[in-house]
Write a protein that holds these residues in place. Structure first.
Motif, PDB file in Angstrom:
ATOM      1  N   TYR A   1      -3.874  -5.985   4.236  1.00  0.00           N
ATOM      2  CA  TYR A   1      -3.706  -6.951   3.152  1.00  0.00           C
ATOM      3  C   TYR A   1      -2.235  -7.065   2.758  1.00  0.00           C
ATOM      4  O   TYR A   1      -1.711  -8.154   2.563  1.00  0.00           O
ATOM      5  CB  TYR A   1      -4.555  -6.524   1.955  1.00  0.00           C
ATOM      6  N   HIS A   2      -1.548  -5.932   2.663  1.00  0.00           N
ATOM      7  CA  HIS A   2      -0.123  -5.914   2.310  1.00  0.00           C
ATOM      8  C   HIS A   2       0.706  -6.633   3.371  1.00  0.00           C
ATOM      9  O   HIS A   2       1.592  -7.428   3.040  1.00  0.00           O
ATOM     10  CB  HIS A   2       0.341  -4.466   2.151  1.00  0.00           C
TER      11      HIS A   2
ATOM     12  N   CYS B   1       0.189 -10.346   3.020  1.00  0.00           N
ATOM     13  CA  CYS B   1       0.922 -10.870   1.857  1.00  0.00           C
ATOM     14  C   CYS B   1       2.405 -11.013   2.169  1.00  0.00           C
ATOM     15  O   CYS B   1       3.035 -12.006   1.786  1.00  0.00           O
ATOM     16  CB  CYS B   1       0.731  -9.951   0.655  1.00  0.00           C
TER      17      CYS B   1
ATOM     18  N   TYR C   1       2.948 -14.116   4.308  1.00  0.00           N
ATOM     19  CA  TYR C   1       2.887 -15.342   3.504  1.00  0.00           C
ATOM     20  C   TYR C   1       4.140 -15.513   2.651  1.00  0.00           C
ATOM     21  O   TYR C   1       4.651 -16.624   2.503  1.00  0.00           O
ATOM     22  CB  TYR C   1       1.637 -15.346   2.610  1.00  0.00           C
ATOM     23  N   CYS C   2       4.633 -14.428   2.086  1.00  0.00           N
ATOM     24  CA  CYS C   2       5.860 -14.505   1.278  1.00  0.00           C
ATOM     25  C   CYS C   2       7.044 -14.939   2.133  1.00  0.00           C
ATOM     26  O   CYS C   2       7.870 -15.745   1.693  1.00  0.00           O
ATOM     27  CB  CYS C   2       6.148 -13.160   0.621  1.00  0.00           C
TER      28      CYS C   2
END
Length: 102
Positions: free
Chosen positions: A56-57, A60, A63-64
């Motif tokens: 998940y990290h 993220c 996406y960032c």
């Protein structure tokens, strides 16, 4: 005529319930013995949760990074669209209201 007479029944009386002793409320539940297979299950679930959190990290962060690149591209295109002459016009706008002279 065939009807039998029944003896009258006494009115319903609830049975007194025993009062709980203070010792019965304090008694802890029976202790279960150590079960190593249960601990193994807990450790496996904990490892799965850590793996899920890592995935998940990473998602993220990806996406960032993508969002940051899109923001940079958008800023570059906005800077290319505005000509230097337009910037000077924005800086030298006329005053909307004049101060009243006394």
């Amino acid at each position: 005529m065939g009807e039998e007479e029944r003896a009258p029944q006494p009115p319903f009386q609830p049975q007194p319930q025993p009062q709980p002793n203070a010792s019965s409320q304090i008694d802890p539940p029976p202790r279960s013995m150590f079960n190593p297979s249960r601990m193994i299950g807990i450790i496996r679930r904990k490892a799965l949760i850590k793996d899920l959190a890592a995935v998940y990290h990473a998602e993220c962060l990806a996406y960032c990074q993508e969002l940051l690149e899109l923001q940079r591209k958008w800023q570059e295109t906005c800077m290319d669209v505005k000509a230097p002459e337009d910037l000077r016009k924005d800086m030298t706008r006329p005053i909307k209201r004049l101060k009243k002279a006394r």
